[in-house]
Design a protein around this motif. Structure first.
Motif, mmCIF file in Angstrom:
data_model
loop_
_atom_site.group_PDB
_atom_site.id
_atom_site.type_symbol
_atom_site.label_atom_id
_atom_site.label_comp_id
_atom_site.label_asym_id
_atom_site.label_seq_id
_atom_site.Cartn_x
_atom_site.Cartn_y
_atom_site.Cartn_z
ATOM 1 N N ASP A 1 70.022 21.645 10.164
ATOM 2 C CA ASP A 1 69.679 20.780 11.303
ATOM 3 C C ASP A 1 70.071 21.454 12.620
ATOM 4 O O ASP A 1 69.301 21.446 13.586
ATOM 5 C CB ASP A 1 70.412 19.435 11.194
ATOM 6 C CG ASP A 1 69.901 18.567 10.061
ATOM 7 O OD1 ASP A 1 68.679 18.500 9.878
ATOM 8 O OD2 ASP A 1 70.733 17.955 9.375
ATOM 9 N N PHE B 1 66.658 9.661 15.943
ATOM 10 C CA PHE B 1 65.911 9.124 14.813
ATOM 11 C C PHE B 1 64.986 8.031 15.327
ATOM 12 O O PHE B 1 65.208 7.459 16.399
ATOM 13 C CB PHE B 1 66.840 8.593 13.721
ATOM 14 C CG PHE B 1 67.638 7.377 14.109
ATOM 15 C CD1 PHE B 1 67.202 6.101 13.768
ATOM 16 C CD2 PHE B 1 68.834 7.497 14.805
ATOM 17 C CE1 PHE B 1 67.942 4.973 14.115
ATOM 18 C CE2 PHE B 1 69.584 6.382 15.153
ATOM 19 C CZ PHE B 1 69.135 5.114 14.816
ATOM 20 N N GLU B 2 63.926 7.782 14.566
ATOM 21 C CA GLU B 2 62.979 6.729 14.921
ATOM 22 C C GLU B 2 63.384 5.470 14.155
ATOM 23 O O GLU B 2 63.194 5.393 12.947
ATOM 24 C CB GLU B 2 61.557 7.141 14.566
ATOM 25 C CG GLU B 2 60.502 6.229 15.127
ATOM 26 C CD GLU B 2 59.080 6.739 14.901
ATOM 27 O OE1 GLU B 2 58.145 6.056 15.361
ATOM 28 O OE2 GLU B 2 58.917 7.793 14.251
ATOM 29 N N SER C 1 63.745 1.683 12.555
ATOM 30 C CA SER C 1 62.769 0.762 11.962
ATOM 31 C C SER C 1 62.404 -0.355 12.938
ATOM 32 O O SER C 1 61.306 -0.898 12.890
ATOM 33 C CB SER C 1 63.324 0.179 10.653
ATOM 34 O OG SER C 1 64.620 -0.346 10.852
ATOM 35 N N TYR D 1 62.756 6.663 20.348
ATOM 36 C CA TYR D 1 63.846 7.173 19.520
ATOM 37 C C TYR D 1 65.188 6.651 20.008
ATOM 38 O O TYR D 1 65.339 6.236 21.156
ATOM 39 C CB TYR D 1 63.883 8.706 19.573
ATOM 40 C CG TYR D 1 62.614 9.383 19.147
ATOM 41 C CD1 TYR D 1 62.277 9.491 17.804
ATOM 42 C CD2 TYR D 1 61.741 9.938 20.086
ATOM 43 C CE1 TYR D 1 61.110 10.130 17.400
ATOM 44 C CE2 TYR D 1 60.577 10.576 19.696
ATOM 45 C CZ TYR D 1 60.268 10.670 18.353
ATOM 46 O OH TYR D 1 59.102 11.299 17.954
ATOM 47 N N MET E 1 65.641 13.428 13.207
ATOM 48 C CA MET E 1 66.264 13.346 11.896
ATOM 49 C C MET E 1 65.920 11.991 11.274
ATOM 50 O O MET E 1 65.469 11.075 11.967
ATOM 51 C CB MET E 1 67.784 13.509 12.022
ATOM 52 C CG MET E 1 68.214 14.868 12.542
ATOM 53 S SD MET E 1 70.001 14.994 12.886
ATOM 54 C CE MET E 1 70.698 14.727 11.246
ATOM 55 N N SER E 2 66.131 11.865 9.989
ATOM 56 C CA SER E 2 65.876 10.579 9.342
ATOM 57 C C SER E 2 66.953 9.576 9.757
ATOM 58 O O SER E 2 68.062 9.953 10.145
ATOM 59 C CB SER E 2 65.874 10.729 7.824
ATOM 60 O OG SER E 2 67.191 10.981 7.349
ATOM 61 N N GLU E 3 66.628 8.299 9.642
ATOM 62 C CA GLU E 3 67.607 7.264 9.989
ATOM 63 C C GLU E 3 68.802 7.318 9.043
ATOM 64 O O GLU E 3 69.945 7.126 9.460
ATOM 65 C CB GLU E 3 66.948 5.880 9.943
ATOM 66 C CG GLU E 3 67.828 4.783 10.485
ATOM 67 C CD GLU E 3 67.077 3.497 10.800
ATOM 68 O OE1 GLU E 3 67.732 2.558 11.305
ATOM 69 O OE2 GLU E 3 65.858 3.411 10.555
ATOM 70 N N SER F 1 71.204 10.016 9.923
ATOM 71 C CA SER F 1 71.744 9.807 11.272
ATOM 72 C C SER F 1 72.973 8.919 11.274
ATOM 73 O O SER F 1 73.501 8.592 12.343
ATOM 74 C CB SER F 1 70.667 9.195 12.180
ATOM 75 O OG SER F 1 69.592 10.095 12.359
#
Length: 227
Positions: free
Chosen positions: A114, A134-135, A137, A172, A202-204, A207
């Motif tokens: 990363d 992260f994005e 939900s 984000y 990065m993924s949630e 994170s």
């Protein structure tokens, strides 16, 4: 030179002594130290701390230490102040740091890969800064704020809360794991750059950040599942 700065103070309200707790058989700070040392880009690794135990636990692999004053280890001290202090310390040692990679030990799921991908993106974009994000939900772009009359307003636009997610720009949240900073841009205003800033996504799940005992236990569970 590209240098990593790991900011690790001894105190913590949410989870006392969290940087030295054993997480999946290693002190929390060790996960970030090892990731920084394994980077293909980072040339020197520094830990900024006021705490003797943290200093002892991070004394391996050629890691150097920056003695942080007690006033910069309080709950009210800002990351900006800690970065400024570290850079002054390094420049006083005639270290020519062009890029500073800020790594917080409370993000132990962030890997050397990363870090390297974030630095590669920073170089490709000729960025002033790259931030790991992260994005979520529940996208913040659909959030409301309360105005002076007590009414709800859309944070982004009046219509955003009622618009389909796929019809809105991506939004984000920073996860605190990686900040790749152009030192000259930082020094212009002694703060983090506000332009030419790009996201490293990065993924949630990866994170996750340690702030409470529940965070700690959840991250340990994730680590054990990956083994």
């Amino acid at each position: 030179m590209i240098a990593a700065l790991i900011t690790a103070r001894g105190g913590s309200k949410g989870l006392p002594r969290k940087n030295v707790l054993l997480l999946n058989n290693k002190p929390v700070i060790s996960w970030t130290c090892e990731a920084a040392l394994a980077s293909n880009y980072i040339q020197e690794v520094y830990v900024s701390t006021e705490d003797s135990e943290i200093k002892m636990l991070s004394s391996f692999g050629g890691i150097k230490h920056i003695e942080r004053p007690e006033e910069l280890a309080s709950d009210t001290a800002s990351s900006i102040d800690v970065i400024q202090h570290a850079l002054e310390n390094l420049f006083n040692q005639n270290k020519e740091v062009e890029t500073l990679v800020l790594l917080q030990p409370t993000s132990p799921l962030r890997t050397s890969n990363d870090i390297d991908e974030a630095i590669a993106l920073y170089e490709k974009k000729h960025a002033n800064m790259v931030i790991s994000v992260f994005e979520p939900s529940n996208p913040p772009i659909k959030a409301y704020y309360e105005d002076k009359t007590g009414q709800l307003r859309g944070v982004f636009t009046e219509d955003a809360p009622y618009t389909r997610r796929q019809d809105l720009p991506k939004s984000y949240q920073p996860n605190g794991a990686i900040y790749v900073i152009n030192v000259k841009s930082f020094q212009k205003n002694n703060t983090l750059p506000k332009n030419k800033v790009f996201p490293y996504v990065m993924s949630e799940a990866l994170s996750a950040d340690i702030d409470t005992i529940d965070d700690f236990l959840e991250i340990e569970k994730l680590m054990k599942e990956k083994q």
